[in-house]
Design a protein around this motif. Sequence first.
Motif, PDB file in Angstrom:
ATOM      1  N   ASN A 194     -27.896 174.730  52.887  1.00 49.51           N
ATOM      2  CA  ASN A 194     -27.354 174.781  54.249  1.00 49.51           C
ATOM      3  C   ASN A 194     -27.617 176.113  54.936  1.00 49.51           C
ATOM      4  N   THR A 195     -27.659 177.183  54.152  1.00 52.67           N
ATOM      5  CA  THR A 195     -27.632 178.531  54.710  1.00 52.67           C
ATOM      6  C   THR A 195     -28.595 179.439  53.950  1.00 52.67           C
ATOM      7  N   VAL A 203     -27.114 184.093  57.707  1.00 50.67           N
ATOM      8  CA  VAL A 203     -26.134 185.175  57.584  1.00 50.67           C
ATOM      9  C   VAL A 203     -26.886 186.437  57.168  1.00 50.67           C
ATOM     10  N   ARG A 237     -21.087 173.205  50.361  1.00 54.99           N
ATOM     11  CA  ARG A 237     -22.217 173.820  51.053  1.00 54.99           C
ATOM     12  C   ARG A 237     -22.940 174.744  50.075  1.00 54.99           C
ATOM     13  N   ALA A 248     -25.759 178.014  49.788  1.00 54.74           N
ATOM     14  CA  ALA A 248     -26.482 179.100  50.455  1.00 54.74           C
ATOM     15  C   ALA A 248     -27.458 179.735  49.469  1.00 54.74           C
ATOM     16  N   LYS A 287     -29.174 183.725  53.398  1.00 52.95           N
ATOM     17  CA  LYS A 287     -28.568 185.039  53.610  1.00 52.95           C
ATOM     18  C   LYS A 287     -29.672 186.090  53.528  1.00 52.95           C
ATOM     19  N   GLU A 303     -23.336 180.164  46.457  1.00 48.66           N
ATOM     20  CA  GLU A 303     -24.467 181.037  46.753  1.00 48.66           C
ATOM     21  C   GLU A 303     -25.339 181.182  45.506  1.00 48.66           C
ATOM     22  N   MET A 326     -30.970 175.063  59.033  1.00 53.03           N
ATOM     23  CA  MET A 326     -30.155 175.942  58.196  1.00 53.03           C
ATOM     24  C   MET A 326     -29.543 177.037  59.068  1.00 53.03           C
ATOM     25  N   THR A 327     -28.356 177.526  58.675  1.00 56.72           N
ATOM     26  CA  THR A 327     -27.747 178.656  59.350  1.00 56.72           C
ATOM     27  C   THR A 327     -28.171 179.949  58.647  1.00 56.72           C
TER      28      THR A 327
END
Length: 530
Positions: A434-435, A471, A412, A414, A437, A386, A468-469
């Motif tokens: 990828n992600t 959270v 991965r 984030a 937040k 992250e 991208m995901t």
Amino acid sequence: MKAAWPKLSLAVPVLAGMVAFALAGHIAATRFIRDQQARQLDELTEAVLRRSEFAVDFATASLDELAGRGLATCDPASLQAIRLHVYQRSAVKDVRLVNSDGSVICSAYSETLEFDKGWVDRADMLASRDSKLMLFRVEQFGGDALGVLRDIGDNKALVAILGINSSLFDIMPAELRAHSEVLLALRNGAQLGEFALDAGKTLPHPIDFEKSSARYPLRAVIRIDRSVLSTWNSEAYWPAMAAALVLGALFGMLLSRTQRLEGPVADLDRALARGEFKPYFQPIFDLRTGEIRGCEILARWLREDGTVVPPMNFIPLAESSGRIEAMTWQLLGRALADLQPQLKADKDFKLSFNVVPRHMLGAGFIETLRSTVTAARVSARQIVIEVTERDELDDLARAAAVVRELRDYGFRVAIDDVGVGHSGLSRLKGLGANTIKIDKFFVDTITVDASTTTIVEMLVALARDFHMTVVAEGVETEEQVHALISCGVEEGQGYLVAAPLPLAKFSELMASRRAATAVAAPAGDTALVA
């Protein structure tokens, strides 16, 4: 008389210390309060600017999608498809096809042309950092709108008309709302939106906090009455003065005994040598089912006397003193050893840890990460790095290359704190993570502020476009869960499931979840997080 001298020799430095520290405390407390106020108002101004940039990002992505589908024409079928596109994106009021000089050829909703009070030529539009993107004010009878022009070839362009909702700017604390104004304008001074409880009221002693976008010709301003700052968030003054007097007395006694003092950096070094920094684990869970899909490592300092030091009391010093890298590797190694059974048992379980951009871009980061994870006999695809968006990535190309190499090895990546940091969505796409937040700032207000819902929906839509995901951080209530699910967010993190936990408590939580799953009867529809 002679017997009084020892007491007097102690009292003099103590009194002198108290007077000196009281004076210094007054100055420091006043400055601290003013600095805190300025920092908070700067952050609020930044938030207004970021919300506006997200809206432009959203409009730009919509125009690019239309152009990519070959809909930059005025034939009835194209206009019908554009109308459907606009209907699905509430922030966009209309899409128009224009000539290279800016003159309108046709509009998805031709009736909106009747609401225009005027239409600017291209020469009066303002350029963005992207040379093919321009912004301008659209004066309308029902309130001004923002025009976003995207060039399509050499002779045509598409324009998205964005409605400027004043609720987007309703971010001021309750005690300041009646004494402030929030403004959004273009770089040429053309005002786009304003929020004030009393629009006709003039602030008697105004002070401005201003932020300008590096990507778009946008400028956000918070104007506040200076007199209200004398009472806002000033509760720390008297506790600070009391602390100053106590410190002055202690300093006087220390002077009298001439004891040697050590600095806080030495405390960090000793704590690192003793292994006093421990990983705490906060679950990351599926918003719909409550299933724990992973966790984030959060640092805590456990002193020898059993006291726990929160991260805000040592992380900034660790970063500024260069100890954060050693601390990060120590925490990651300990966390991998602690959670190896969980990671081995569940190959889909993810372990996230934070790095500052300077560390990620430093020499040997990838090699050290790979050797640390390999030594723990854990799969790289279960590790999420992250990177906080609060610290700016000065060299995006280099950062993107590092992220690409990390992903090639299976890791991965984030982006943390999205929405309150330095990067726009276009920079996030360029980084190749990828992600994302979503920062707690948005989750806190998603159930009470419609503008926050719009922003989160835009973030989710753009994240999906970038593959991208998403959270959400700081989830604390079931109402927030419902609102986030409605926006399309799938995963969350926060006190609703658990606070950051030491290993034993986290293991108990995971065991109780596994036991509950084992005895639960199969059900067609899984309940929301309880």
